[in-house]
Design a protein around this motif. Sequence first.
Motif, PDB file in Angstrom:
ATOM      1  N   LEU A 261       0.728  -1.210   0.062  1.00 23.90           N
ATOM      2  CA  LEU A 261      -0.039  -0.116  -0.024  1.00 23.90           C
ATOM      3  C   LEU A 261       0.980   1.229  -0.147  1.00 23.90           C
ATOM      4  N   TRP A 262       0.846   2.068  -1.099  1.00 21.61           N
ATOM      5  CA  TRP A 262       1.600   3.087  -1.305  1.00 21.61           C
ATOM      6  C   TRP A 262       0.586   4.395  -0.886  1.00 21.61           C
ATOM      7  N   GLY A 263       1.206   5.483  -0.121  1.00 27.01           N
ATOM      8  CA  GLY A 263       0.485   6.550  -0.028  1.00 27.01           C
ATOM      9  C   GLY A 263       1.632   7.689  -0.147  1.00 27.01           C
ATOM     10  N   ASP A 264       0.983   8.989  -0.090  1.00 24.11           N
ATOM     11  CA  ASP A 264       1.978   9.906   0.187  1.00 24.11           C
ATOM     12  C   ASP A 264       1.495  11.267   0.916  1.00 24.11           C
ATOM     13  N   THR A 265       2.431  12.146   1.589  1.00 18.49           N
ATOM     14  CA  THR A 265       1.962  13.166   2.288  1.00 18.49           C
ATOM     15  C   THR A 265       1.423  14.311   1.507  1.00 18.49           C
ATOM     16  N   TYR A 266       0.465  15.171   1.988  1.00 19.17           N
ATOM     17  CA  TYR A 266      -0.453  15.807   1.249  1.00 19.17           C
ATOM     18  C   TYR A 266       0.232  17.473   1.279  1.00 19.17           C
ATOM     19  N   THR A 267       1.354  17.413   0.791  1.00 16.52           N
ATOM     20  CA  THR A 267       2.244  18.702   0.719  1.00 16.52           C
ATOM     21  C   THR A 267       2.984  18.635  -0.757  1.00 16.52           C
ATOM     22  N   PRO A 268       3.387  19.761  -1.180  1.00 14.90           N
ATOM     23  CA  PRO A 268       4.048  19.872  -2.458  1.00 14.90           C
ATOM     24  C   PRO A 268       5.382  19.062  -2.084  1.00 14.90           C
ATOM     25  N   ASN A 269       5.812  18.312  -3.364  1.00 13.83           N
ATOM     26  CA  ASN A 269       6.889  17.359  -3.173  1.00 13.83           C
ATOM     27  C   ASN A 269       6.630  16.601  -2.119  1.00 13.83           C
ATOM     28  N   GLY A 270       5.694  15.699  -1.896  1.00 18.23           N
ATOM     29  CA  GLY A 270       5.053  14.758  -0.916  1.00 18.23           C
ATOM     30  C   GLY A 270       6.197  13.640  -0.792  1.00 18.23           C
ATOM     31  N   VAL A 271       6.313  13.052   0.300  1.00 19.91           N
ATOM     32  CA  VAL A 271       6.866  12.037   0.548  1.00 19.91           C
ATOM     33  C   VAL A 271       6.306  10.564   0.389  1.00 19.91           C
ATOM     34  N   PHE A 272       6.458   9.931  -0.479  1.00 18.83           N
ATOM     35  CA  PHE A 272       5.896   8.226  -0.568  1.00 18.83           C
ATOM     36  C   PHE A 272       6.226   7.671   0.691  1.00 18.83           C
ATOM     37  N   TYR A 273       5.482   6.949   1.202  1.00 19.46           N
ATOM     38  CA  TYR A 273       5.554   5.918   2.277  1.00 19.46           C
ATOM     39  C   TYR A 273       4.966   4.437   1.689  1.00 19.46           C
ATOM     40  N   ALA A 274       5.319   3.480   2.268  1.00 20.14           N
ATOM     41  CA  ALA A 274       4.801   2.214   1.705  1.00 20.14           C
ATOM     42  C   ALA A 274       4.682   1.150   2.935  1.00 20.14           C
ATOM     43  N   TRP A 275       3.676   0.475   2.852  1.00 23.57           N
ATOM     44  CA  TRP A 275       3.191  -0.710   3.864  1.00 23.57           C
ATOM     45  C   TRP A 275       3.081  -1.948   3.051  1.00 23.57           C
ATOM     46  N   GLN A 276       3.163  -3.062   3.946  1.00 22.82           N
ATOM     47  CA  GLN A 276       2.968  -4.379   3.191  1.00 22.82           C
ATOM     48  C   GLN A 276       2.153  -5.079   3.957  1.00 22.82           C
ATOM     49  N   THR A 277       1.385  -6.133   3.490  1.00 20.67           N
ATOM     50  CA  THR A 277       0.836  -7.283   4.222  1.00 20.67           C
ATOM     51  C   THR A 277       0.681  -8.590   3.278  1.00 20.67           C
ATOM     52  N   GLY A 278       0.451  -9.669   4.039  1.00 20.78           N
ATOM     53  CA  GLY A 278       0.270 -10.892   3.233  1.00 20.78           C
ATOM     54  C   GLY A 278      -1.044 -11.173   2.898  1.00 20.78           C
ATOM     55  N   SER A 279      -1.931 -10.328   3.526  1.00 20.00           N
ATOM     56  CA  SER A 279      -3.612 -10.838   3.240  1.00 20.00           C
ATOM     57  C   SER A 279      -4.221  -9.340   3.501  1.00 20.00           C
ATOM     58  N   LEU A 280      -4.910  -8.944   2.308  1.00 18.95           N
ATOM     59  CA  LEU A 280      -5.921  -7.948   2.407  1.00 18.95           C
ATOM     60  C   LEU A 280      -7.092  -8.142   3.437  1.00 18.95           C
ATOM     61  N   ALA A 281      -7.445  -9.304   3.394  1.00 16.90           N
ATOM     62  CA  ALA A 281      -8.536  -9.696   4.510  1.00 16.90           C
ATOM     63  C   ALA A 281      -8.192  -9.390   5.755  1.00 16.90           C
ATOM     64  N   SER A 282      -6.992  -9.416   6.146  1.00 17.70           N
ATOM     65  CA  SER A 282      -6.696  -9.000   7.600  1.00 17.70           C
ATOM     66  C   SER A 282      -6.786  -7.432   7.893  1.00 17.70           C
ATOM     67  N   GLY A 283      -6.679  -6.672   6.921  1.00 15.89           N
ATOM     68  CA  GLY A 283      -6.881  -5.129   7.120  1.00 15.89           C
ATOM     69  C   GLY A 283      -5.710  -4.774   8.021  1.00 15.89           C
ATOM     70  N   THR A 284      -4.495  -5.220   8.287  1.00 18.05           N
ATOM     71  CA  THR A 284      -3.569  -4.983   8.932  1.00 18.05           C
ATOM     72  C   THR A 284      -2.246  -4.681   7.853  1.00 18.05           C
ATOM     73  N   TRP A 285      -1.518  -3.825   8.269  1.00 15.21           N
ATOM     74  CA  TRP A 285      -0.415  -3.251   7.395  1.00 15.21           C
ATOM     75  C   TRP A 285       0.868  -2.937   8.233  1.00 15.21           C
ATOM     76  N   THR A 286       2.123  -3.271   7.788  1.00 23.57           N
ATOM     77  CA  THR A 286       3.259  -3.366   8.334  1.00 23.57           C
ATOM     78  C   THR A 286       4.151  -2.038   7.575  1.00 23.57           C
ATOM     79  N   ALA A 287       4.801  -1.194   8.305  1.00 20.45           N
ATOM     80  CA  ALA A 287       5.538  -0.300   7.316  1.00 20.45           C
ATOM     81  C   ALA A 287       6.902  -0.697   6.691  1.00 20.45           C
TER      82      ALA A 287
END
Length: 458
Positions: A261-287
């Motif tokens: 799961l990628w996302g970025d901060t809502y500022t000009p020149n935002g920084v992307f961060y990423a999380w991962q999971t082994g199961s979408l069904a779990s709804g839990t993500w690790t940075a």
Amino acid sequence: MTTSRRHFLGMAAATPLAMSGALALGAGTAYAADSAYVMCYFTESTNLGDGTDYGLHLAVSPDALEWTPLNQNNPVVTPTAGDLGLRDPFILRKQDGTFVVLATDLKGTDWTYVSQYIHVWDSPDLRMFTGYRRMKLHDMNTHSWAPEAFWDAGRGQYAVIYSAVNSSGHNVIMVNYTSDFVTASAPQVLFDPGYDVIDGDMAVGVDGYNYLYFKGNQTLRGARSTSLNPGSFTEFSPGVAHGGTEAPTLVKSLNSGTWWLWGDTYTPNGVFYAWQTGSLASGTWTALDQRTYTQPVNSKHCGITTITTTEYNNLLAKWGTPAWNRLKSYNFPARYVRHSDYVGRIDTYPIEPYKDSLWTLVPGLADSSGVSFRSVNYPTRYLRHYSYALQLDVNDGTSTFAADATFYRTPGLADASWASFRSYNYPTRYIRHSNYVLRIDPISTTTDRQDATFRVGY
């Protein structure tokens, strides 16, 4: 990049992919032969100056983590109607195997600008873009932000989702249906949890569920449904954030069960961060550790789509790899090598001006089997050591300067898949950072080895 250049740098540069076996996504969004990824985005620098461009930018990756910007990180196409710029681009592979590109009709950050339209292009291969048009989505006095699309097999049409202020008075995720991306059906509310939500991203048909991730309450949150019907999605994941985070992008690994799961901060020149999971069904993500991924410089609000080996190789052949590189610190992976007041150091991304962190890696001035670091924005200047500290100086043509500005690339002292750089004329010393300032020192401790290790990328 020529063969000889790649040889002397030993760089982890983008290279053509060998043909691979069939791979398929559980979400049903990839073709059997997909083996790589393309990212679309626009660019903004911190001060909305140099490095800001509201056209369509592309980057490619074999793993969806390390990215190679195409066309020198310049746009490959730019809107010619509406506000004459785009934000929030998205690429969909259609049922016939070709692509359609959608984007917000907005240039810059004038959030009062209202467009009932979105930008649309067709493309057979992402190397040419045809049929530019704007598609009208509604008659309301509101925007049409962050459009995305997916195939709704039950309807036999494409669903176009986007953010707009409905009669509720807050942003909701809307949906229209289309067969041709020329005209669309009347808008419906796809998802309204009762509070402001924008930036919807879908994963369709994953183990019996359809997943919708969105920005809500400054976080990336999840909802799901066993159908694709408007109003059927319910929240199930409390979401993740790194500060205020927006623009969720779900990506499935092509060779494992991992989702990112990628996302970025809502500022000009935002920084992307990423999380991962082994199961979408779990709804839990690790940075994810920032060592494992690198966003294209100045990139904002990306979309990521799978592509084939042939498409990956053809995109590199068409648009080329950057003529410059960035160097990421191993033990401070949010920081990159840059010059500031002609001093070499590592600073946190985003860097302003951003070209202070771009380097042309050329054959070593004293030995062509080594490497020298030439500044992109001060091309007569090179990183060289002086009293063991690294500074950016004009090449005076002397043998002393050439020796001080030449280094040998070695496998990374802390991680052999990264890189370290040994001084040409002080061969017991390596480039390392100390209190964020670059110098050459002997290396003996674990900390020293980490300080002297960098990733050469883009």
